[in-house]
Write an enzyme that holds these catalytic residues in place. Structure first.
Site, PDB file in Angstrom:
ATOM      1  N   LYS A 189       0.806  -1.213   0.000  1.00  0.00           N
ATOM      2  CA  LYS A 189       0.000   0.000   0.000  1.00  0.00           C
ATOM      3  C   LYS A 189       0.848   1.277   0.000  1.00  0.00           C
ATOM      4  O   LYS A 189       0.453   2.287  -0.594  1.00  0.00           O
ATOM      5  CB  LYS A 189      -0.941  -0.005   1.205  1.00  0.00           C
ATOM      6  N   GLU A 230      -2.787   6.703   7.585  1.00  0.00           N
ATOM      7  CA  GLU A 230      -3.432   7.644   6.684  1.00  0.00           C
ATOM      8  C   GLU A 230      -4.418   8.488   7.473  1.00  0.00           C
ATOM      9  O   GLU A 230      -4.966   8.026   8.483  1.00  0.00           O
ATOM     10  CB  GLU A 230      -4.210   6.919   5.577  1.00  0.00           C
ATOM     11  N   ARG A 251      -7.156  -7.822  -9.497  1.00  0.00           N
ATOM     12  CA  ARG A 251      -7.909  -9.052  -9.745  1.00  0.00           C
ATOM     13  C   ARG A 251      -9.312  -8.671 -10.171  1.00  0.00           C
ATOM     14  O   ARG A 251      -9.692  -7.497 -10.134  1.00  0.00           O
ATOM     15  CB  ARG A 251      -8.001  -9.884  -8.462  1.00  0.00           C
TER      16      ARG A 251
END
Length: 471
Positions: free
Chosen positions: A115, A199, A290
């Site tokens: 990430k 975050e 995906r």
């Protein structure tokens, strides 16, 4: 073209891939553990092979799966979603053994699976991201310093996380101190990595994601967006395409951002770029490398078969559509019918399906792997089926959803179907203005009563009579 595919997954996504293979004249190979011996994907594939007695071990062994693909004469492997679908090692082993991996390159999976690396890539590409740490935090002391700098509330996230796991909202220094060891432990167990980052918490955002397709010729398109704001504990429940909350300008902007993000990392195959929308600002959250559970609703509004495109791209063919040719029509909703009891804090309800009746009629689609007599094993997720409805307008789509949910019968286990009907009747939801706090803000929606259908009552009485008579 690819001629034979090993489907490295189970359940409804495996059935979905089998169907695409059948339409394309491609042989499909299913895999199963002992718990899945009688599963529908095993019955529907052209071939099926055991991967051992353990419920999970075989599905999570990349070397064993690729070896099986080679042994069975497959020239490609489709990972579906979940399990090893975002596992770069699986993609590497496929390349090593000459098996086409139906997904992006291993390096892209690694970059987007990390990430913090994904954030760096998006910043470089000019895609807005939420304020946060530049990289991972080394320990709790650094985390506390960064929390003070960013400003509370913050989100503590596992760097390799996904699927709503390895993530905690922290409203203060005290909560961050308490959550830090828990997220480290959860991340280590679930993802094999203890790395975490921080975050800024975007309070009560809308969760918007864009479907993208990219081929090996540098072509990248988006198939518009999906609204995934109806979720519980970061797990999606109802998904909508397109979002009833976006203006045309926001829709175009998010579509352009998703294409820019995909091109920045050299993306090939199907993927999803996820964003948070709050106060008119859009922030990149993550990229899923995906096919998504909710790809169905994008197919309904665009008419594009995403799994078919995946197989074509992996075969070395260009995209069958150009951006200017892609249009959306109407609204589609997907309901994840989970074997859970909403009235009992969504407690899982595994067991035998004593009766299953799929709803039908105009604009109704079901993707499932259950059938009457099937026993839902306790080793996997609790989703029984995906009920998808489509209609020309937002109001008609909601009404069609109510009707289809009422038509459907899944007996033997408790499900979330009645709960979704309560959501569809809620004025706030029907207004088309909601965010990720909707489920938590409406606990009263679990206070519904289930009225037994006359035929169900008749069956119950007949069973009681038979039992009393010793039949």
């Amino acid at each position: 073209m690819i001629k034979k595919i090993l489907i490295a997954n189970r359940g409804e996504i495996a059935v979905r891939i089998v169907r695409a293979c059948a339409e394309m004249g491609i042989r499909s190979v299913a895999i199963y553990s002992d718990a899945d011996r009688h599963a529908l994907h095993v019955k529907r594939a052209d071939e099926a092979h055991s991967i051992g007695a353990e419920p999970l071990a075989g599905y999570l062994n990349p070397r064993k799966l690729v070896n099986l693909a080679v042994e069975t004469g497959c020239d490609a492997l489709h990972p579906g979603y979940g399990f090893l679908s975002e596992n770069a090692e699986l993609a590497d082993i496929c390349a090593e053994r000459g098996i086409k991996f139906i997904g992006p390159a291993a390096e892209v999976i690694r970059r987007m699976g990390d990430k913090t690396e994904a954030r760096r890539s998006m910043i470089k590409a000019g895609v807005p991201v939420t304020p946060g740490t530049e990289g991972n935090v080394a320990d709790i002391h650094e985390a506390l310093l960064e929390g003070d700098r960013i400003g509370y509330p913050v989100m503590l996230k596992a760097t390799s996380g996904g699927g709503g796991r390895g993530i905690r909202r922290c409203n203060s220094r005290e909560e961050l101190e308490q959550a830090f060891p828990r997220v480290i432990s959860e991340a280590t167990k679930a993802f094999g990595s203890a790395e975490v980052f921080l975050e800024k918490c975007i309070v009560n955002p809308k969760h918007i994601e864009a479907q993208i397709l990219g081929d090996s010729f540098g072509n990248v398109v988006h198939l518009f967006e999906r609204d995934c704001s109806i979720q519980r504990r970061n797990q999606k429940l109802i998904e909508i395409a397109p979002s009833p909350q976006l203006t045309p300008e926001q829709r175009a902007y998010i579509g352009d951002l998703s294409v820019r993000a995909a091109k920045a990392v050299g993306y090939e195959n199907a993927g999803t770029v996820e964003f948070l929308l709050a106060d008119g600002e859009v922030y990149f959250m993550e990229m899923n490398t995906r096919v998504q559970v909710e790809h169905t609703i994008t197919e309904e509004i665009t008419g594009i078969d995403i799994v078919r495109e995946q197989i074509r791209i992996a075969s070395g063919l260009p995209l069958s559509v150009k951006q200017e040719d892609i249009q959306h029509r109407g609204f589609a909703l997907q309901f994840r019918i989970n074997a859970e009891d909403p009235k009992n804090n969504f407690l899982p309800s595994f067991g035998k399906i004593t009766r299953y009746y799929a709803p039908g009629g105009p604009g109704v689609r079901t993707d499932t792997a259950i059938y009457t007599g099937y026993t839902i094993p306790p080793f996997y997720d609790s989703m029984c089926l995906k009920l998808v409805v489509w209609a020309l307008t937002w109001e008609e789509a909601m009404d069609r959803g109510l009707r289809a949910l009422d038509d459907m019968r899944v007996q033997g286990v408790k499900t979330t179907a009645a709960y979704y009907q309560e959501i569809l009747r809620n004025p706030e939801f029907r207004s088309g203005q909601f965010n990720t706090s909707f489920v938590e803000s409406h606990p009263e929606l679990t206070n519904y009563s289930i009225k037994r259908k006359p035929e169900e009552l008749a069956l119950a009485i007949a069973a009681a009579i038979a039992a009393h008579a010793g039949l």
